[in-house]
Design a protein around this motif. Structure first.
Motif, mmCIF file in Angstrom:
data_model
loop_
_atom_site.group_PDB
_atom_site.id
_atom_site.type_symbol
_atom_site.label_atom_id
_atom_site.label_comp_id
_atom_site.label_asym_id
_atom_site.label_seq_id
_atom_site.Cartn_x
_atom_site.Cartn_y
_atom_site.Cartn_z
ATOM 1 N N ASN A 3 32.056 6.171 -67.795
ATOM 2 C CA ASN A 3 30.294 6.047 -67.562
ATOM 3 C C ASN A 3 30.082 5.315 -66.298
ATOM 4 O O ASN A 3 30.691 4.641 -65.839
ATOM 5 N N ALA A 4 29.102 5.879 -65.703
ATOM 6 C CA ALA A 4 28.542 5.663 -64.453
ATOM 7 C C ALA A 4 27.098 5.184 -64.448
ATOM 8 O O ALA A 4 26.408 6.306 -64.892
ATOM 9 N N ARG A 5 26.766 4.456 -63.498
ATOM 10 C CA ARG A 5 25.213 4.305 -63.182
ATOM 11 C C ARG A 5 24.894 4.649 -61.674
ATOM 12 O O ARG A 5 25.603 3.902 -60.904
ATOM 13 N N ILE A 6 23.944 5.435 -61.633
ATOM 14 C CA ILE A 6 23.590 5.645 -60.220
ATOM 15 C C ILE A 6 22.199 5.121 -60.000
ATOM 16 O O ILE A 6 21.239 5.089 -60.682
ATOM 17 N N ASP A 7 22.371 4.020 -59.164
ATOM 18 C CA ASP A 7 21.217 3.349 -58.847
ATOM 19 C C ASP A 7 20.218 3.609 -57.566
ATOM 20 O O ASP A 7 20.479 4.962 -57.000
ATOM 21 N N GLU A 8 19.319 3.276 -57.614
ATOM 22 C CA GLU A 8 18.126 3.601 -56.618
ATOM 23 C C GLU A 8 18.838 3.854 -55.294
ATOM 24 O O GLU A 8 18.249 4.568 -54.475
ATOM 25 N N ARG A 12 18.467 7.040 -53.094
ATOM 26 C CA ARG A 12 17.852 7.329 -51.795
ATOM 27 C C ARG A 12 18.431 7.816 -50.777
ATOM 28 O O ARG A 12 17.656 8.950 -50.115
ATOM 29 N N VAL A 13 19.711 7.868 -50.722
ATOM 30 C CA VAL A 13 20.464 8.250 -49.746
ATOM 31 C C VAL A 13 20.815 9.864 -50.145
ATOM 32 O O VAL A 13 21.046 10.777 -49.318
ATOM 33 N N ASN A 14 21.176 10.023 -51.378
ATOM 34 C CA ASN A 14 21.501 11.534 -51.984
ATOM 35 C C ASN A 14 20.367 11.912 -52.789
ATOM 36 O O ASN A 14 20.189 11.577 -53.913
ATOM 37 N N TYR A 15 19.505 12.499 -52.120
ATOM 38 C CA TYR A 15 18.139 12.802 -52.367
ATOM 39 C C TYR A 15 18.004 13.759 -53.781
ATOM 40 O O TYR A 15 16.885 13.889 -54.434
ATOM 41 N N ASP A 16 19.223 14.441 -54.085
ATOM 42 C CA ASP A 16 19.310 15.539 -55.197
ATOM 43 C C ASP A 16 19.565 14.883 -56.267
ATOM 44 O O ASP A 16 19.793 15.705 -57.345
ATOM 45 N N VAL A 17 19.747 13.624 -56.498
ATOM 46 C CA VAL A 17 19.963 13.065 -57.763
ATOM 47 C C VAL A 17 19.185 11.923 -58.352
ATOM 48 O O VAL A 17 18.513 11.352 -57.149
ATOM 49 N N GLU A 18 18.850 11.918 -59.497
ATOM 50 C CA GLU A 18 18.042 10.657 -60.123
ATOM 51 C C GLU A 18 18.852 9.611 -60.295
ATOM 52 O O GLU A 18 19.833 9.772 -60.935
#
Length: 236
Positions: A3-8, A12-18
């Motif tokens: 499990n992983a959390r993608i933070d803001e 912001r750097v990888n614009y194609d992911v929320e």
């Protein structure tokens, strides 16, 4: 797989992911790695560094397409002479967690069903809310606003399986004092305390002993249900 959390900041750097919670599938090799130029084209359809006939150039492009269709993300980490890691992030499904939560609530409801509950809180609105909650769980709930009223019920011979008390009852006897008096008469009763103060403040202020079961106001139905099940488990 983890499990992983993608933070803001990452988003912001990888614009194609929320930003959000994902499941990450990581595949690593110890090959020659990719140059920055190759890595930049790695997801392009039909791009390959292999000899003619030895690769279609569609593997990573298909993975990229699957990631995008699923609302996910894919990332290449590579270093010359060290190898390559490809990480595929797919949005986490909370369906299993929701099913587990419903199962847990159903089990908790079965444990509480039919129990008699004494509720002591000097806030009318909270008392009504808590009473309605226990009634919805199949309990017989009796609520009062002061410790004296609660002790009068006990003196009159009423018995209860569970007592739920506010820690601070205004100028009246405190919740813990009331609970102790009730327990002297009903030694098998389970106890849950409620408070708008934090647990640290309550314990360090000398209002409660460490290890008691405390529900923070405002609380959810699940939080109260869980606390009551734990209290009953301690008493059994």
């Amino acid at each position: 797989v983890f499990n992983a959390r993608i933070d803001e900041d990452y988003a912001r750097v990888n614009y194609d992911v929320e930003p959000g919670q994902y499941v990450c599938f990581a595949v690593t090799d110890d090959g020659p790695g990719m140059t920055p130029e190759v890595a930049e084209q790695a997801f392009d359809p039909f791009f390959t560094t292999k000899d003619t006939g030895r690769g279609s150039g569609l593997g990573l492009s298909m993975a990229y397409g699957y990631a995008k269709q699923s609302g996910g993300h894919i990332k290449i980490y590579t270093e010359i002479d060290k190898g390559t890691t490809v990480k595929l992030y797919l949005p986490r499904s909370h369906r299993i967690a929701a099913v587990q939560a419903r199962h847990s609530e159903r089990q908790g409801s079965e444990i509480l069903q039919g129990l008699s509950v004494l509720i002591v809180d000097n806030d009318d609105a909270i008392r009504e809310t808590v009473t309605a909650l226990f009634v919805s769980l199949g309990c017989v709930a009796v609520s009062v606003g002061t410790a004296d009223e609660a002790l009068s019920l006990i003196d009159a011979g009423n018995t209860f399986d569970l007592q739920v008390l506010d820690v601070v009852l205004g100028r009246d006897k405190s919740g813990p004092d009331c609970a102790i008096t009730v327990r002297n008469v009903l030694p098998d009763i389970s106890t849950v305390f409620m408070s708008g103060y934090t647990e640290n403040a309550i314990i360090h202020g000398g209002h409660l002993d460490a290890g008691v079961i405390l529900v923070q106001k405002p609380f959810t139905r699940d939080a109260m249900l869980s606390a009551c099940v734990r209290a009953i488990g301690q008493s059994s």
